[in-house]
Design an enzyme around this catalytic site. Structure first.
Site, PDB file in Angstrom:
ATOM      1  N   ARG A   1       0.834  -1.210   0.000  1.00 54.27           N
ATOM      2  CA  ARG A   1       0.000   0.000   0.000  1.00 54.27           C
ATOM      3  C   ARG A   1       0.868   1.260   0.000  1.00 54.27           C
ATOM      4  O   ARG A   1       1.682   1.436   0.911  1.00 54.27           O
ATOM      5  CB  ARG A   1      -0.917  -0.007   1.228  1.00 54.27           C
TER       6      ARG A   1
ATOM      7  N   HIS B   1      -4.402   4.362   4.400  1.00 49.69           N
ATOM      8  CA  HIS B   1      -5.582   3.490   4.358  1.00 49.69           C
ATOM      9  C   HIS B   1      -6.814   4.288   3.918  1.00 49.69           C
ATOM     10  O   HIS B   1      -7.615   3.827   3.120  1.00 49.69           O
ATOM     11  CB  HIS B   1      -5.796   2.901   5.762  1.00 49.69           C
TER      12      HIS B   1
ATOM     13  N   TYR C   1       3.516   3.573  11.148  1.00 50.77           N
ATOM     14  CA  TYR C   1       3.711   2.126  11.001  1.00 50.77           C
ATOM     15  C   TYR C   1       4.266   1.695   9.644  1.00 50.77           C
ATOM     16  O   TYR C   1       4.790   0.601   9.511  1.00 50.77           O
ATOM     17  CB  TYR C   1       2.392   1.387  11.288  1.00 50.77           C
TER      18      TYR C   1
HETATM   19  C1  LIG Z   1     -16.273  -6.725  10.206  1.00 49.87           C
HETATM   20  C2  LIG Z   1     -15.378  -5.536  10.307  1.00 49.87           C
HETATM   21  N1  LIG Z   1     -14.437  -5.479  11.269  1.00 49.87           N
HETATM   22  C3  LIG Z   1     -13.606  -4.411  11.362  1.00 49.87           C
HETATM   23  C4  LIG Z   1     -13.734  -3.358  10.490  1.00 49.87           C
HETATM   24  C5  LIG Z   1     -12.819  -2.149  10.608  1.00 49.87           C
HETATM   25  N2  LIG Z   1     -11.909  -2.096   9.454  1.00 49.87           N
HETATM   26  C6  LIG Z   1     -12.087  -1.209   8.455  1.00 49.87           C
HETATM   27  S1  LIG Z   1     -10.941  -1.360   7.254  1.00 49.87           S
HETATM   28  C7  LIG Z   1     -10.168  -2.631   8.060  1.00 49.87           C
HETATM   29  C8  LIG Z   1      -8.947  -3.284   7.463  1.00 49.87           C
HETATM   30  C9  LIG Z   1      -9.233  -4.217   6.334  1.00 49.87           C
HETATM   31  O1  LIG Z   1      -8.037  -4.583   5.714  1.00 49.87           O
HETATM   32  P1  LIG Z   1      -8.002  -5.375   4.367  1.00 49.87           P
HETATM   33  O2  LIG Z   1      -9.034  -6.455   4.368  1.00 49.87           O
HETATM   34  O3  LIG Z   1      -6.597  -5.775   4.114  1.00 49.87           O
HETATM   35  O4  LIG Z   1      -8.497  -4.303   3.271  1.00 49.87           O
HETATM   36  P2  LIG Z   1      -7.781  -2.943   2.801  1.00 49.87           P
HETATM   37  O5  LIG Z   1      -8.329  -1.854   3.672  1.00 49.87           O
HETATM   38  O6  LIG Z   1      -6.305  -3.104   2.930  1.00 49.87           O
HETATM   39  O7  LIG Z   1      -8.222  -2.783   1.375  1.00 49.87           O
HETATM   40  C10 LIG Z   1     -10.811  -2.913   9.263  1.00 49.87           C
HETATM   41  C11 LIG Z   1     -10.381  -3.957  10.201  1.00 49.87           C
HETATM   42  C12 LIG Z   1     -14.761  -3.430   9.509  1.00 49.87           C
HETATM   43  N3  LIG Z   1     -14.947  -2.466   8.612  1.00 49.87           N
HETATM   44  N4  LIG Z   1     -15.556  -4.526   9.430  1.00 49.87           N
END
Ligand SMILES: Cc1ncc(C[n+]2csc(CCOP(=O)(O)OP(=O)(O)O)c2C)c(N)n1
Ligand SMILES: [Mg+2]
Length: 337
Positions: free
Chosen positions: A247, A251, A260
């Site tokens: 990335r 985020h 981080y």
């Molecule tokens: C069920 C759930 N748990 C926690 C969150 C909070 N949350 C938002 S983004 C994220 C990280 C997700 O990472 P990834 O699957 O790698 O996707 P990326 O953001 O890197 O595209 C989290 C834990 C959420 N949206 N839904």
């Protein structure tokens, strides 16, 4: 049977155009990447200007989104996460519809059946079983459509991911699982998520092919997706594609990754960013000209200008909508506010 290719597939480092793509296809893919890139970059500006809300940046994820969906037909379904919020653009969805989603306006919620694009999924991984269910349903009805679900590395730690992927394998559902492995689930690195060597290794456990591609190589993503879509359409069941990169942007607009992230890795990723890399490949192949590149960028910028103007020209939403279907008798604090 299950097989995992541990090495990352690449196309753009060579000079060979994959079979099945005309010059017109290559330029259409370029147009889609530029439109997605422009949408993303303008959205960060609109956020800073207070014109849209918190926004999930997808800068340098365009190769995955444009490449994978280019393997689909219009009757196939796309299941996006918040990281693919603007993916409807590849189907011609109006820019203002997506901008309104980020503005929290009801007109940002489209009818999925109008575009064969499901609603943007914010809960991590819950759309994976939705994609499987749709694909299985299509199979039961003997319709040819394929479903393609996009999710991140972090989603592979969720129960819904397991349920959706396992069910798809058992039912031979025509689904393509596109895992966007950008190395991070907000501030949690992949190394803290799993002891599996690669995320595609998980495909073995479900009994489906797992493929690893360079996530910044749009033609490698397309090629892997085309094979997966063909397999799904011909009754061969699901495939797991792991598109690997790092990335290179926060985020979301609410995140400060300096606490981080590995700044050196970010610099390396930015140096091989996916739109420029594809641009250079097309110029080496004498497919892309300065005129086409400029006209494409200008067209995308005009689409964004018109989109934000159209979004802002809409009447604000009726605030009472928030409470419709929520309470028969709203509590006092909500009634008064
Ligand atoms: C069920 C759930 N748990 C926690 C969150 C909070 N949350 C938002 S983004 C994220 C990280 C997700 O990472 P990834 O699957 O790698 O996707 P990326 O953001 O890197 O595209 C989290 C834990 C959420 N949206 N839904
Ligand atoms: Mg991630």
């Amino acid at each position: 049977m299950a097989q995992v290719m541990p090495d990352l597939r690449r196309v753009l480092d060579g000079d060979t155009i994959p079979d099945g793509l005309t010059d017109g296809d290559l330029l259409e893919l370029y147009r889609r990447m530029v439109l997605l890139r422009t949408y993303d970059e303008r959205s960060v500006v609109y956020h800073r200007q207070g014109r849209i809300g918190t926004y999930a940046i997808y800068w340098n994820h365009e190769a995955i989104q444009a490449g994978a969906t280019f393997a689909l037909r219009d009757e196939d379904w796309i299941f996006p996460s918040y990281r693919e919020s603007a993916i409807g653009l590849v189907r011609g969805m109006p820019v203002e519809t997506i901008l309104q989603w980020w503005r929290g306006h009801p007109s940002g919620w489209w009818n999925p059946a109008d575009w064969n694009v499901a609603s943007i999924c914010v809960p991590i991984g819950t759309h994976v079983p939705h994609a499987t269910g749709l694909a299985w349903g299509k199979k039961l009805r003997r319709e040819e459509a394929v479903a393609m679900a996009f999710f991140g590395d972090g989603a592979t730690s969720e129960g819904a991911f397991h349920e959706g992927v396992n069910f798809a394998a058992v039912m031979d559902a025509p689904v393509v699982f596109v895992c966007n492995n950008n190395g991070w689930a907000i501030s949690t690195p992949v190394s803290a998520q799993t002891r599996a060597e690669t995320l595609a290794d998980k495909a073995v456990g479900y009994g489906m092919p797992g493929v690893r591609v360079d996530g910044l190589d749009v033609l490698a993503v397309w090629e892997a997706a085309r094979e997966a879509v063909d397999r799904a359409r011909s009754g061969g069941g699901p495939t797991f594609i792991e598109a690997v990169h790092y990335r290179a942007a926060p985020h979301a607009t609410a995140d400060d990754p300096r606490a981080y992230i590995d700044a050196t890795r970010v610099e390396e990723e930015r140096a091989r960013e996916c739109v420029g890399r594809y641009d250079a490949f097309l110029r080496r192949a004498s497919v892309l000209t300065d005129e086409f590149a400029e006209a494409t960028r200008a067209e995308a910028e005009a689409a964004l200008r018109a989109g934000i103007a159209a979004a802002e020209a809409e009447q604000p939403a009726d605030e009472s909508l928030l409470f419709d279907h929520a309470y028969v008798d709203p509590p006092g604090n909500m009634r008064d506010g």
